[in-house]
Design an enzyme around this catalytic site. Structure first.
Site, PDB file in Angstrom:
ATOM      1  N   GLY A  65       7.393 129.983  19.201  1.00 47.85           N
ATOM      2  CA  GLY A  65       7.087 128.564  19.060  1.00 47.85           C
ATOM      3  C   GLY A  65       5.669 128.322  18.590  1.00 47.85           C
ATOM      4  N   ASP A  66       5.386 127.084  18.256  1.00 46.42           N
ATOM      5  CA  ASP A  66       4.045 126.592  17.945  1.00 46.42           C
ATOM      6  C   ASP A  66       4.121 125.087  18.225  1.00 46.42           C
ATOM      7  OD1 ASP A  66       1.390 127.624  16.495  1.00 46.42           O
ATOM      8  OD2 ASP A  66       1.828 125.686  15.623  1.00 46.42           O
TER       9      ASP A  66
ATOM     10  N   LYS B 160       4.428 133.234   9.884  1.00 46.28           N
ATOM     11  CA  LYS B 160       4.422 131.879  10.448  1.00 46.28           C
ATOM     12  C   LYS B 160       5.494 131.072   9.754  1.00 46.28           C
ATOM     13  CE  LYS B 160       2.019 129.615  13.520  1.00 46.28           C
ATOM     14  NZ  LYS B 160       1.217 130.084  14.666  1.00 46.28           N
TER      15      LYS B 160
ATOM     16  N   SER C 253       4.301 137.231  23.897  1.00 45.73           N
ATOM     17  CA  SER C 253       5.503 137.258  23.056  1.00 45.73           C
ATOM     18  C   SER C 253       5.894 138.707  22.738  1.00 45.73           C
ATOM     19  CB  SER C 253       5.248 136.532  21.732  1.00 45.73           C
ATOM     20  OG  SER C 253       5.583 135.167  21.819  1.00 45.73           O
TER      21      SER C 253
ATOM     22  N   LYS D  15      -5.027 137.876  14.030  1.00 46.97           N
ATOM     23  CA  LYS D  15      -4.883 137.675  15.476  1.00 46.97           C
ATOM     24  C   LYS D  15      -3.968 138.742  16.074  1.00 46.97           C
ATOM     25  CE  LYS D  15      -3.441 133.601  16.572  1.00 46.97           C
ATOM     26  NZ  LYS D  15      -2.681 132.411  16.992  1.00 46.97           N
TER      27      LYS D  15
ATOM     28  N   GLN E 273      -2.725 134.457  11.696  1.00 47.07           N
ATOM     29  CA  GLN E 273      -1.856 135.185  12.623  1.00 47.07           C
ATOM     30  C   GLN E 273      -1.913 136.693  12.368  1.00 47.07           C
ATOM     31  OE1 GLN E 273       0.230 133.017  14.720  1.00 47.07           O
ATOM     32  NE2 GLN E 273       0.404 134.829  15.986  1.00 47.07           N
TER      33      GLN E 273
ATOM     34  N   LYS F 168       5.256 138.551  13.030  1.00 46.87           N
ATOM     35  CA  LYS F 168       5.338 137.865  14.331  1.00 46.87           C
ATOM     36  C   LYS F 168       4.450 136.637  14.265  1.00 46.87           C
ATOM     37  CE  LYS F 168       6.388 137.569  18.677  1.00 46.87           C
ATOM     38  NZ  LYS F 168       7.094 136.335  18.219  1.00 46.87           N
TER      39      LYS F 168
ATOM     40  N   THR G  48      -0.888 131.466  26.707  1.00 46.17           N
ATOM     41  CA  THR G  48      -1.990 131.114  25.804  1.00 46.17           C
ATOM     42  C   THR G  48      -3.158 130.528  26.607  1.00 46.17           C
ATOM     43  OG1 THR G  48      -0.311 130.647  24.147  1.00 46.17           O
ATOM     44  CG2 THR G  48      -2.552 129.970  23.634  1.00 46.17           C
TER      45      THR G  48
END
Ligand code: 2IT
Length: 450
Positions: free
Chosen positions: A165-166, A126, A382, A114, A111, A90, A210
């Protein structure tokens, strides 16, 4: 340094010589795990760290799409499936000309820890492309997203890998990707992508998550010092989706963002970005041109300082770098330390160089919080989106927000407890790395060696 950590760091440097961002995050994380590795000699016997630094899978592909002038454009596409010990991979998709394998690997490694830190069943991954969304028409963005997904679709799925998204990739892009995914697999499998528009399987509260999560985390940090967020002034970097969420939540809780910045310079608005008109203007300005925040100063009659960062300003209580990686180097960190501002709360992924982070952590008057904890609200919602998609339900905005709030409190308190358990004192940076690492390690240790 622990000899096992030192050896893995040296091997990783030798194996990945051209990946500075990736090496930066590996060094930051591994060096902070020293007390954990000292306490667990069994990890070395099964090459746990060596396995953790090596992604499970790297996919690199060609993306071919037609621009509005009927020219064929070719971009690079990436998906790094880092670690799925805790659940499906993810993590976000970044569209930016700076994207390369080093950046995607750094983001994927971050990630993984995290996502573990959220306590939710998600692994780390990612992806992205060197596609530059700036100046592209709506039709070009759609065709690019469709072309990108035409390759990516075979590698993702609700139980396999769930991109979101990013930078440069928001709900619009993710929902185009979902449309193409659905067309190719022939199934309404919403959970394969998150951050979708709410009209198309998205979760209420994802776009704010976020920024809201970062402010909830900040509230806990302030509470630890017996302080209320009300009345606090924040200097942030960036004016994208995350910055907007911080501005909105800060306003709601009686704080205000008085400085923010773009690639062109910074804005000082002593009244704060706190009216609906100002907040809406930020969204419009960003959608029109993500490289310039100066129009805000013209519109609202406040100061704009070109080509400067706001790090070092004294009339705030908190700094929140929320733009992109390595925004704060040692030089800026010294200005930050000199300003006397106590709270340095990272929001963007790896916004601080390692020497700057170390320097800030050594400042006795400062509290430093790491991005992998502070910005984890985004990926948490998410996952809540995936959960709703799997159950085929929609939760209310209040339900989502309450869960987000709990998750952020948990991230903060578990980080504090982990650092204390290892005798590190009040160390939010090490605490977050330890909690994330421990959860991934625990799962890998019982799944067998592969
Ligand atoms: O850096 C991040 O956590 C994200 N870009 C969001 C990832 C996600 O899956 O929502």
């Amino acid at each position: 340094m622990n000899p096992y950590i030192e050896r893995v760091l040296n091997e990783t440097r030798a194996k990945n010589p051209n990946e500075p961002e990736f090496l930066q995050t590996v060094e930051e994380v591994l060096t902070s795990l020293e007390p954990v590795i000292n306490a667990h000699p069994e990890y070395e016997k099964v090459s746990l760290l060596e396995r953790m630094v090596e992604p499970e899978r790297i996919i690199q592909f060609r993306v071919v799409w037609e621009d509005d002038n009927h020219n064929w454009q070719v971009n690079k596409g990436y998906r790094v499936q880092y670690n799925a010990a805790l659940g499906p991979y993810k993590g976000g998709i970044r569209f930016d000309p700076s994207v390369n394998l080093s950046i995607i690997k750094f983001l994927g490694f971050e990630q993984t820890f995290k996502d573990a830190l959220t306590g939710l069943p998600i692994g780390g991954g990612k992806g992205g492309s060197d596609f530059d969304p700036r100046g592209k028409s709506e039709a070009e963005v759609m065709r690019f997203c469709q072309a990108f997904t035409s390759e990516l679709y075979r590698h993702i799925g609700q139980d396999i890998d769930c991109p979101a998204g990013d930078l440069g990739c928001g709900s619009r892009e993710i929902t185009y990707m979902y449309g193409q995914y659905r067309r190719l697999v022939g199934a309404a499998e919403f959970g394969a992508l998150s951050g979708k528009f709410v009209s198309s399987g998205g979760s209420l509260g994802r776009s704010e998550a976020t920024g809201y999560g970062a402010v909830y985390y900040l509230e806990e940090v302030l509470k630890h010092d017996g302080l209320d967020i009300k009345g606090k002034k924040l200097a942030i970097a960036g004016f994208g989706n995350v910055a907007w969420g911080i501005m909105k939540k800060a306003t709601e809780l009686g704080a205000k963002v008085t400085y923010f910045s773009g690639p062109d310079g910074y804005i000082h608005d002593p009244d704060g970005v706190c009216t609906p008109e100002k907040l809406d203007f930020i969204v419009e300005m960003r959608a029109k041109d993500s490289a310039h925040c100066a129009p805000y100063a013209e519109k609202f009659g406040c100061e704009f300082v070109p080509n400067q960062k706001c790090w070092g300003v004294k009339d705030v209580d908190v700094y929140m770098p929320s733009a992109t990686q390595n925004d704060v180097n040692l030089e800026w960190a010294k200005k930050i330390a000199d300003s006397g501002v106590k709270y340095y709360i990272e929001v963007a992924n790896m916004p601080t160089t390692n020497d700057a982070l170390q320097f800030l952590k050594e400042q006795k008057h400062m509290v430093v919080a790491p991005s992998k904890a502070v910005n984890a609200g985004g990926v948490s919602v998410s996952e809540l989106e995936m959960a709703q998609n799997a159950e085929r339900v929609y939760w209310t905005a209040e339900e989502v927000d309450a869960k987000l709030h709990d998750i952020m409190k948990n991230i903060y308190h578990s980080s504090v407890a982990a650092a204390e358990r290892y005798g590190l004192g009040y160390d939010l940076v090490a605490g977050a790395n330890i909690v994330g690492f421990q959860r991934v390690a625990d799962a890998m240790m019982v799944q067998g060696v592969f």
